[in-house]
Design a protein around this motif. Structure first.
Motif, PDB file in Angstrom:
ATOM      1  N   PHE A   1       8.998  17.544  21.872  1.00 11.33           N
ATOM      2  CA  PHE A   1       9.010  19.017  21.710  1.00 11.33           C
ATOM      3  C   PHE A   1      10.048  19.647  22.648  1.00 11.33           C
ATOM      4  CE2 PHE A   1       4.124  18.799  20.834  1.00 11.33           C
ATOM      5  CZ  PHE A   1       4.368  18.186  19.624  1.00 11.33           C
TER       6      PHE A   1
ATOM      7  N   LEU B   1       0.492  11.536  24.124  1.00 14.58           N
ATOM      8  CA  LEU B   1       0.672  12.987  24.272  1.00 14.58           C
ATOM      9  C   LEU B   1       1.954  13.277  25.054  1.00 14.58           C
ATOM     10  CD1 LEU B   1      -2.976  14.114  25.132  1.00 14.58           C
ATOM     11  CD2 LEU B   1      -1.863  14.063  22.899  1.00 14.58           C
TER      12      LEU B   1
ATOM     13  N   TYR C   1       4.132  19.449  14.764  1.00 14.20           N
ATOM     14  CA  TYR C   1       4.683  20.452  15.690  1.00 14.20           C
ATOM     15  C   TYR C   1       6.157  20.203  15.985  1.00 14.20           C
ATOM     16  CZ  TYR C   1       0.819  23.536  16.661  1.00 14.20           C
ATOM     17  OH  TYR C   1      -0.133  24.501  16.544  1.00 14.20           O
TER      18      TYR C   1
ATOM     19  N   PRO D   1       1.219  11.674   5.290  1.00 12.04           N
ATOM     20  CA  PRO D   1       0.258  12.540   5.973  1.00 12.04           C
ATOM     21  C   PRO D   1       0.715  12.734   7.408  1.00 12.04           C
ATOM     22  CG  PRO D   1      -0.605  10.304   5.793  1.00 12.04           C
ATOM     23  CD  PRO D   1       0.767  10.283   5.178  1.00 12.04           C
TER      24      PRO D   1
ATOM     25  N   GLY E   1       0.185   3.062  11.046  1.00 13.61           N
ATOM     26  CA  GLY E   1       0.189   4.418  10.479  1.00 13.61           C
ATOM     27  C   GLY E   1       1.291   5.293  11.032  1.00 13.61           C
TER      28      GLY E   1
ATOM     29  N   ALA F   1      -0.036  14.527  10.939  1.00 11.33           N
ATOM     30  CA  ALA F   1      -1.103  15.239  11.644  1.00 11.33           C
ATOM     31  C   ALA F   1      -0.673  15.557  13.074  1.00 11.33           C
ATOM     32  CB  ALA F   1      -2.362  14.381  11.650  1.00 11.33           C
ATOM     33  N   GLY F   2      -1.267  16.596  13.632  1.00 10.60           N
ATOM     34  CA  GLY F   2      -1.111  16.908  15.056  1.00 10.60           C
ATOM     35  C   GLY F   2       0.339  17.050  15.471  1.00 10.60           C
ATOM     36  N   GLY F   3       0.722  16.258  16.489  1.00 14.49           N
ATOM     37  CA  GLY F   3       2.079  16.322  17.024  1.00 14.49           C
ATOM     38  C   GLY F   3       3.131  16.075  15.960  1.00 14.49           C
TER      39      GLY F   3
ATOM     40  N   LYS G   1       0.846  -1.205   0.000  1.00 13.04           N
ATOM     41  CA  LYS G   1       0.000   0.000   0.000  1.00 13.04           C
ATOM     42  C   LYS G   1       0.884   1.259   0.000  1.00 13.04           C
ATOM     43  CE  LYS G   1      -3.692   2.248   2.612  1.00 13.04           C
ATOM     44  NZ  LYS G   1      -4.317   2.380   3.924  1.00 13.04           N
TER      45      LYS G   1
ATOM     46  N   SER H   1       1.930   5.868  13.863  1.00 17.17           N
ATOM     47  CA  SER H   1       1.403   6.640  15.006  1.00 17.17           C
ATOM     48  C   SER H   1       2.375   6.554  16.182  1.00 17.17           C
ATOM     49  CB  SER H   1       0.015   6.148  15.400  1.00 17.17           C
ATOM     50  OG  SER H   1       0.067   4.787  15.735  1.00 17.17           O
TER      51      SER H   1
ATOM     52  N   ILE I   1      -3.825   6.821  19.072  1.00 20.80           N
ATOM     53  CA  ILE I   1      -5.096   7.066  19.763  1.00 20.80           C
ATOM     54  C   ILE I   1      -5.301   6.080  20.921  1.00 20.80           C
ATOM     55  CG2 ILE I   1      -7.610   7.102  19.420  1.00 20.80           C
ATOM     56  CD1 ILE I   1      -6.837   8.042  16.430  1.00 20.80           C
ATOM     57  N   GLN I   2      -4.929   4.806  20.736  1.00 20.81           N
ATOM     58  CA  GLN I   2      -5.160   3.788  21.771  1.00 20.81           C
ATOM     59  C   GLN I   2      -4.358   4.062  23.051  1.00 20.81           C
ATOM     60  OE1 GLN I   2      -4.299   3.364  18.620  1.00 20.81           O
ATOM     61  NE2 GLN I   2      -5.150   1.513  17.701  1.00 20.81           N
TER      62      GLN I   2
ATOM     63  N   GLN J   1       1.406   4.073  -3.210  1.00 16.73           N
ATOM     64  CA  GLN J   1       1.186   5.533  -3.077  1.00 16.73           C
ATOM     65  C   GLN J   1       2.408   6.333  -3.526  1.00 16.73           C
ATOM     66  OE1 GLN J   1       0.209   5.695   1.077  1.00 16.73           O
ATOM     67  NE2 GLN J   1      -1.990   5.532   0.722  1.00 16.73           N
TER      68      GLN J   1
ATOM     69  N   GLY K   1       0.388   9.289  11.505  1.00 19.88           N
ATOM     70  CA  GLY K   1      -0.972   9.753  11.814  1.00 19.88           C
ATOM     71  C   GLY K   1      -1.049  10.494  13.135  1.00 19.88           C
TER      72      GLY K   1
HETATM   73  C1  HXC Z   1      -3.584   4.931  15.882  1.00 25.23           C
HETATM   74  C2  HXC Z   1      -3.606   5.175  13.601  1.00 25.23           C
HETATM   75  C3  HXC Z   1      -3.518   6.579  13.725  1.00 25.23           C
HETATM   76  C4  HXC Z   1      -3.458   7.120  15.041  1.00 25.23           C
HETATM   77  C5  HXC Z   1      -3.580   6.098  11.640  1.00 25.23           C
HETATM   78  N1  HXC Z   1      -3.653   4.931  12.285  1.00 25.23           N
HETATM   79  N2  HXC Z   1      -3.512   7.116  12.487  1.00 25.23           N
HETATM   80  N3  HXC Z   1      -3.630   4.366  14.665  1.00 25.23           N
HETATM   81  N4  HXC Z   1      -3.495   6.264  16.082  1.00 25.23           N
HETATM   82  N5  HXC Z   1      -3.350   8.436  15.259  1.00 25.23           N
HETATM   83  C6  HXC Z   1      -3.724   3.608  11.732  1.00 25.23           C
HETATM   84  C7  HXC Z   1      -5.062   3.331  11.082  1.00 25.23           C
HETATM   85  O1  HXC Z   1      -5.998   2.891  12.039  1.00 25.23           O
HETATM   86  C8  HXC Z   1      -4.683   2.231  10.108  1.00 25.23           C
HETATM   87  O2  HXC Z   1      -4.561   1.022  10.824  1.00 25.23           O
HETATM   88  C9  HXC Z   1      -3.293   2.612   9.674  1.00 25.23           C
HETATM   89  O3  HXC Z   1      -2.807   3.496  10.667  1.00 25.23           O
HETATM   90  C10 HXC Z   1      -3.270   3.353   8.354  1.00 25.23           C
HETATM   91  O4  HXC Z   1      -4.182   4.428   8.430  1.00 25.23           O
HETATM   92  P1  HXC Z   1      -5.245   4.734   7.295  1.00 25.23           P
HETATM   93  O5  HXC Z   1      -6.255   5.631   7.881  1.00 25.23           O
HETATM   94  O6  HXC Z   1      -5.694   3.445   6.670  1.00 25.23           O
HETATM   95  O7  HXC Z   1      -4.335   5.495   6.253  1.00 25.23           O
HETATM   96  P2  HXC Z   1      -4.739   6.697   5.303  1.00 25.23           P
HETATM   97  O8  HXC Z   1      -6.034   6.415   4.637  1.00 25.23           O
HETATM   98  O9  HXC Z   1      -3.554   6.913   4.427  1.00 25.23           O
HETATM   99  O10 HXC Z   1      -4.967   7.969   6.243  1.00 25.23           O
HETATM  100  C11 HXC Z   1      -3.874   8.490   6.984  1.00 25.23           C
HETATM  101  C12 HXC Z   1      -4.362   9.543   8.001  1.00 25.23           C
HETATM  102  C13 HXC Z   1      -5.524   8.947   8.854  1.00 25.23           C
HETATM  103  C14 HXC Z   1      -4.841  10.782   7.257  1.00 25.23           C
HETATM  104  C15 HXC Z   1      -3.160   9.941   8.842  1.00 25.23           C
HETATM  105  O11 HXC Z   1      -5.126   7.681   9.323  1.00 25.23           O
HETATM  106  C16 HXC Z   1      -5.868   9.824  10.002  1.00 25.23           C
HETATM  107  O12 HXC Z   1      -6.581  10.824   9.845  1.00 25.23           O
HETATM  108  N6  HXC Z   1      -5.386   9.466  11.190  1.00 25.23           N
HETATM  109  C17 HXC Z   1      -5.687  10.217  12.413  1.00 25.23           C
HETATM  110  C18 HXC Z   1      -4.990  11.555  12.418  1.00 25.23           C
HETATM  111  C19 HXC Z   1      -5.153  12.267  13.724  1.00 25.23           C
HETATM  112  O13 HXC Z   1      -6.147  12.984  13.936  1.00 25.23           O
HETATM  113  N7  HXC Z   1      -4.196  12.025  14.667  1.00 25.23           N
HETATM  114  C20 HXC Z   1      -4.241  12.562  15.988  1.00 25.23           C
HETATM  115  C21 HXC Z   1      -3.641  13.975  15.968  1.00 25.23           C
HETATM  116  S1  HXC Z   1      -3.680  14.688  17.545  1.00 25.23           S
HETATM  117  P3  HXC Z   1      -4.941  -0.399  10.203  1.00 25.23           P
HETATM  118  O14 HXC Z   1      -4.745  -1.332  11.347  1.00 25.23           O
HETATM  119  O15 HXC Z   1      -6.340  -0.256   9.728  1.00 25.23           O
HETATM  120  O16 HXC Z   1      -3.966  -0.590   9.092  1.00 25.23           O
HETATM  121  C22 HXC Z   1      -2.102  14.643  18.059  1.00 25.23           C
HETATM  122  C23 HXC Z   1      -1.945  15.139  19.445  1.00 25.23           C
HETATM  123  C24 HXC Z   1      -0.658  15.809  19.649  1.00 25.23           C
HETATM  124  O17 HXC Z   1      -1.230  14.222  17.399  1.00 25.23           O
HETATM  125  C25 HXC Z   1      -0.787  17.258  19.469  1.00 25.23           C
HETATM  126  C26 HXC Z   1       0.367  17.934  20.032  1.00 25.23           C
HETATM  127  C27 HXC Z   1       0.304  19.401  19.851  1.00 25.23           C
END
Ligand code: HXC
Length: 514
Positions: A149, A142, A175, A168, A99, A170-172, A28, A101, A135-136, A32, A131
């Motif tokens: 940081f 955090l 930063y 991609p 991901g 996101a979030g931390g 996958k 994460s 989350i888990q 990409q 990502g």
């Molecule tokens: C746990 C995660 C994850 C996360 C992705 N995965 N992000 N697992 N925690 N944050 C896992 C998915 O469940 C999936 O697992 C695998 O990674 C691939 O993700 P996909 O979604 O299938 O990939 P894709 O379609 O390419 O999308 C990528 C993505 C999306 C855009 C990054 O996964 C997404 O939006 N993730 C969440 C982003 C987010 O909001 N993160 C938290 C930010 S807050 P499987 O097992 O299905 O393969 C933060 C706090 C700190 O970071 C802030 C400090 C200032």
């Protein structure tokens, strides 16, 4: 178990872990157009130089189906290697594993390699493809980001920190890069955002694609979050390899010297700047005409184009170049240009890189938008950065140096060590037209022929102030030089200032207008 069996067992376990998230996830990733984390590290580092650590680290999360779930390397590859022969610490998040994460074990691998980079005094390269917070793992992820940081901040100005966004993020995951010195992005692969399209849709009811929200072009051209933009991962890695040749390993060293080379034959320096002061030209042609091998490595090329920043070499030594760009918005200073230059000046000062400034600007950009965007606060950053810098500061005034722009662009008054001006330099409070309209208003409006009087007064002001000689008379500039003498004067200034020292009063730290 015999040693042979133990080695066999160890190799099997290692091979399994090196496969990351497994064949399907890797496919996958590749589909990409992305390389895997290990491929990326291998291509940035010199051949066979990478040594991986902490391959066997495991998470201890038990919630949300994580109990006993294997996450190879906890989704990050970390170790040491060399790039162009320079030692580096490097990590790469592995998107094929959850991901990329960030959980606590993942974060601790990163903070460990960051601590190592600080202790060894070598640059840190972080490849981000994640990502964000896992989350888990809840607050533990955090906590992990917070610890990263904190170290990014402690390492700031001590070792160069380079971030590469290759997925991609996101979030931390964005930063930490924002706290580092250089951020690299790749077309169609890099996405950076704090709140993603899903959140935006839920909270604001607006639909936007990830690309339009925070794609590579957006970050390199609109937000200014990225410093280098590449069409492919390979091109990005070449940019990183070039960057490390210009910067020192740490703040106690200087950049490695290169063999001195003359500029390549090109446009004659005198013919670059048009006679008509209202006509634009590309300041980068002036930089290339004076620097070694005409090699100018530009930074943030697509953002705030009214100012140009980057590295070049003089006599084989790295210099940080800051130049107003008359070819874009007449080279004015505005909110973004001030931010861009100020940060770069602080990087150069922290890492012992002399500053070379080329001046040609009508001043700060007037207008409601700029005032409301905080041009006072942002514009002050460049004043602060130049004044604070104690590295050698060399300034060449090429054409216009008006008002606050004259002061801000590393004038003598902000501590420049050498200020040279070309004979076409115009150093004044403002342009002759504006000046005549204000100070001779009564004469102009009361004249039988106001236009003729205005032209007469403009010329009077021009003859008096729009030249370098008043500034030279009062010692604000050191020498009026011919354009073709510029390189000689710069080489000499660089040699003379090689052992420059300048003290500042003791303090914990200054309070720049962030
Ligand atoms: C746990 C995660 C994850 C996360 C992705 N995965 N992000 N697992 N925690 N944050 C896992 C998915 O469940 C999936 O697992 C695998 O990674 C691939 O993700 P996909 O979604 O299938 O990939 P894709 O379609 O390419 O999308 C990528 C993505 C999306 C855009 C990054 O996964 C997404 O939006 N993730 C969440 C982003 C987010 O909001 N993160 C938290 C930010 S807050 P499987 O097992 O299905 O393969 C933060 C706090 C700190 O970071 C802030 C400090 C200032």
């Amino acid at each position: 178990m015999s040693l042979g069996q133990r080695i066999h067992d160890f190799l099997q376990r290692t091979r399994a872990l090196m496969k990351g998230g497994g064949e399907q996830a890797v496919q996958k990733q590749v589909a990409q157009g992305k390389l895997t984390a290990r491929d990326r590290v291998a291509r940035i580092c010199d051949a066979d130089s990478f040594h991986e650590y902490d391959l066997f680290v495991e998470h201890s999360c038990r919630d949300f189906g994580m109990d006993g779930k294997s996450l190879p390397g906890d989704g990050v590859v970390a170790g040491t290697g060399t790039v162009q022969g320079f030692p580096v610490c490097i990590f790469a998040q592995d998107f094929t594993v959850a991901g990329g994460s960030l959980g606590l074990a993942h974060a601790r691998k990163i903070t460990k390699i960051m601590d190592h980079a600080m202790k060894m005094g070598v640059p840190l390269i972080g490849i981000n493809d994640s990502g964000g917070a896992r989350i888990q793992e809840g607050v533990n992820s955090l906590a992990g980001y917070g610890e990263i940081f904190y170290r990014n901040t402690l390492a700031s100005g001590v070792i160069p920190q380079i971030s590469v966004i290759l997925g991609p993020c996101a979030g931390g995951a964005v930063y930490s890069p924002a706290l580092t010195d250089f951020v690299f992005v790749v077309d169609r692969i890099s996405k950076m955002f704090i709140t993603g399209p899903e959140v935006i849709k839920t909270v604001l009811g607006e639909e936007i694609s990830m690309e339009d929200l925070g794609g590579a072009r957006v970050q390199a051209e609109i937000s200014g979050n990225a410093h280098f933009y590449a069409a492919s991962e390979e091109e990005c890695f070449e940019q990183i390899k070039r960057l490390v040749t210009f910067i020192p390993w740490n703040n106690r060293k200087t950049s490695d010297p290169f063999p001195p080379r003359p500029p390549r034959p090109g446009k004659h320096i005198e013919s670059i700047v048009p006679d008509d002061p209202r006509k634009p030209y590309d300041i980068r042609d002036v930089v290339r005409a004076v620097c070694d091998d005409s090699d100018f490595f530009e930074i943030q090329e697509l953002w705030a184009r009214n100012i140009v920043i980057g590295f070049a070499r003089l006599d084989g030594r790295t210099v940080g170049v800051v130049g107003n760009q008359p070819a874009y918005l007449a080279g004015v200073l505005d909110v973004d240009a001030s931010d861009k230059a100020a940060r770069f000046i602080r990087f150069c000062d922290a890492f012992n890189i002399p500053l070379l400034s080329f001046v040609d600007l009508p001043g700060y950009l007037p207008g409601v938008d700029q005032e409301h965007a905080g041009v006072i606060r942002h514009g002050a950053k460049i004043l602060y950065a130049y004044s604070e810098a104690t590295v050698a500061k060399i300034t060449v005034i090429i054409r216009k140096a008006y008002g606050g722009g004259y002061i801000a662009m590393c004038s003598r008054h902000l501590g420049a060590d050498f200020v040279f001006a070309w004979p076409c330099a115009e150093i004044a409070v403002m342009g002759p037209e504006g000046a005549a309209n204000i100070i001779f208003r009564k004469e102009i409006t009361g004249a039988a022929d106001p236009d003729a009087m205005r032209q007469e007064k403009i010329k009077e002001y021009q003859d008096k102030f729009a030249n370098p000689f008043i500034a030279a008379r009062d010692g604000h500039i050191d020498a009026v030089i011919q354009p073709e003498q510029t390189r000689d004067f710069l080489l000499h200034a660089i040699r003379v200032s090689e052992r420059k020292t300048e003290q500042r009063p003791a303090r914990k730290h200054g309070i720049p207008p962030f």
